[in-house]
Design an enzyme around this catalytic site. Sequence first.
Site, PDB file in Angstrom:
ATOM      1  N   HIS A 296     -24.862  -1.881  78.263  1.00 39.09           N
ATOM      2  CA  HIS A 296     -25.590  -0.562  78.250  1.00 39.09           C
ATOM      3  C   HIS A 296     -25.698   0.023  79.904  1.00 39.09           C
ATOM      4  CE1 HIS A 296     -29.636  -2.022  79.968  1.00 39.09           C
ATOM      5  NE2 HIS A 296     -29.512  -2.909  78.953  1.00 39.09           N
ATOM      6  N   ASP A 308     -29.418  -5.390  85.098  1.00 42.27           N
ATOM      7  CA  ASP A 308     -29.735  -4.935  83.757  1.00 42.27           C
ATOM      8  C   ASP A 308     -29.525  -3.500  83.686  1.00 42.27           C
ATOM      9  OD1 ASP A 308     -30.471  -4.728  81.313  1.00 42.27           O
ATOM     10  OD2 ASP A 308     -32.579  -5.085  81.400  1.00 42.27           O
ATOM     11  N   GLU A 342     -30.191   1.949  75.612  1.00 44.85           N
ATOM     12  CA  GLU A 342     -30.482   0.565  75.083  1.00 44.85           C
ATOM     13  C   GLU A 342     -32.179   0.366  75.364  1.00 44.85           C
ATOM     14  OE1 GLU A 342     -31.205  -3.719  74.981  1.00 44.85           O
ATOM     15  OE2 GLU A 342     -31.358  -2.401  76.706  1.00 44.85           O
ATOM     16  N   GLU A 343     -32.554   0.705  76.555  1.00 39.63           N
ATOM     17  CA  GLU A 343     -33.953   0.068  77.028  1.00 39.63           C
ATOM     18  C   GLU A 343     -35.314   0.659  76.154  1.00 39.63           C
ATOM     19  OE1 GLU A 343     -34.301  -2.469  78.696  1.00 39.63           O
ATOM     20  OE2 GLU A 343     -32.915  -2.474  80.153  1.00 39.63           O
ATOM     21  N   ASP A 370     -25.089  -8.526  78.542  1.00 40.40           N
ATOM     22  CA  ASP A 370     -26.524  -8.125  78.917  1.00 40.40           C
ATOM     23  C   ASP A 370     -27.689  -9.063  79.307  1.00 40.40           C
ATOM     24  OD1 ASP A 370     -28.597  -6.048  79.091  1.00 40.40           O
ATOM     25  OD2 ASP A 370     -29.189  -5.789  77.204  1.00 40.40           O
ATOM     26  N   HIS A 441     -36.235  -5.921  84.649  1.00 41.40           N
ATOM     27  CA  HIS A 441     -37.272  -4.744  84.372  1.00 41.40           C
ATOM     28  C   HIS A 441     -38.332  -4.432  85.531  1.00 41.40           C
ATOM     29  CE1 HIS A 441     -36.882  -4.549  79.825  1.00 41.40           C
ATOM     30  NE2 HIS A 441     -35.603  -4.843  80.339  1.00 41.40           N
TER      31      HIS A 441
HETATM   32 ZN   LIG Z   1     -30.429  -4.821  79.252  1.00 41.93          ZN
END
Ligand SMILES: [Zn+2]
Length: 484
Positions: A296, A308, A342-343, A370, A441
Amino acid sequence: MPSMLSSVRRSLRASVVLANVSLATVLFATPAWSDPSKLEVFPAELARVAAELRDKALAESDAYDFIASLTTEVGPRPAGSVNDRRAVAWAVERLTSYGLEVRTEPVTVPHWVRGKAAGRIVAPYPQHVELVALGGSIGTPEGGIEAEVIEVEGVDALEALEPGAVEGKIVFFNRRMTRHPQGAGYGPAVQARGSGPAKASPLGAVAVIIRSAGTSSHRFGHTGGTRYADGVRKIPAAALSNADADMLERQVATGKPVRFHLELGCRNLPDEMSANVIGEIRGREKPDEIVLLAAHLDSWDLGTGAIDDGAGCAIVSEAARIIAALPQAPRRTLRVFLAANEEFGLSGARAYGELHADQLVNHTAAAESDLGVGKVSILRSRVAPDRMPWVRDLERLLSPLGISHVDTPAFGGADLRPLRPARVPFFDLPQDATLYFDYHHTADDTLDKLDPEDLRQNVAAYVTLAYLLAETETDLGRAPEPEQ
Ligand SMILES: [Zn+2]
């Protein structure tokens, strides 16, 4: 400009890689694939080319430059932001330069902005704490809200409380994430982030704070999306750093009433347009049959999305670039799918499923990257049992990279979810995630956390898988029914 030190470090790493390659050459002087008696179904020529691509990727792939460019020239790219659109333009240009046929497919995405976040324990022992808003959270009224804290471990414990126990309070979900090479601690830890606010609100809670769903000991929170339920009053939600969750836990353990003050400036803005980016090598014999490699393109806003999922985008794109450079295209179409958002709600995956609904049965296999960029050491598959000889040959080709097959069925990744009902065979090459959830994140998701050698090992694994799937004459059939 890279510093002198980092270029020295990189050239040291490069010589370590070369040493490893020559060691591998010695150890695997007679690779399993070159012994025809060891191969069950692969023709020798198929195995030979796959092994060549694997070794080429290990020696010289340049996925690192992909991530350096994306994180430097675009940076964080949350759904709906200006950077989200800039990332799409960047990816179109990059994949085109890789020799792929590139297009974009429009995706409507939500647009949430973080604003400021502040938290403090007011009583019994006043302390400042570090926290971040959960993605999608509403803001607090100007000046914040203050209320008594009630601590629970998770959603189950919340639902087991006496009626009225959380009325007017801030619910503190305090489940600690455990460290695990495959990230197995994430599922239990992330439950309160996803559904905690929606479950606490109908019970009368005024806000939710969670212990971050992450393993970092750094003093910052791990963000991530939360999902409010339809018809349920929205309440503000934030994630505490692990250190501050410890602090709050100790204050609650005194038995004295704990009061907490929370102020969030988040806002939900009107939806925006984004796009899935598709890059293809058109199959020379079966162009309508598709092998899908997904990652993503969006990221959270706190770091630069290097791990990420800049890493996943780089790994699958680089694998396609190496295959595109072959003298002839593989038998089937190899499609790189860089998903939008995606998130914060899987908008890109949903749009892909809707747009390609008629073609999902023509997807002969799919894989997604991912889980960061640690070394890959396991292969998981989801194929019909009678196709296992094919998977065992694949494992033989991956074994020089230190990868072996495990029996747990492949999961396929969040962006492949629309392919599940069509029973598309899935393959997972999950990264070692021991350290992944220290960065996940957070503001620490940045380029310096990547090891270029591990990245090359990843590309080598994915290019081997992708080439074999796109070139094989074997029909992999349909995967077993997904279990619910
Ligand atoms: Zn991810």
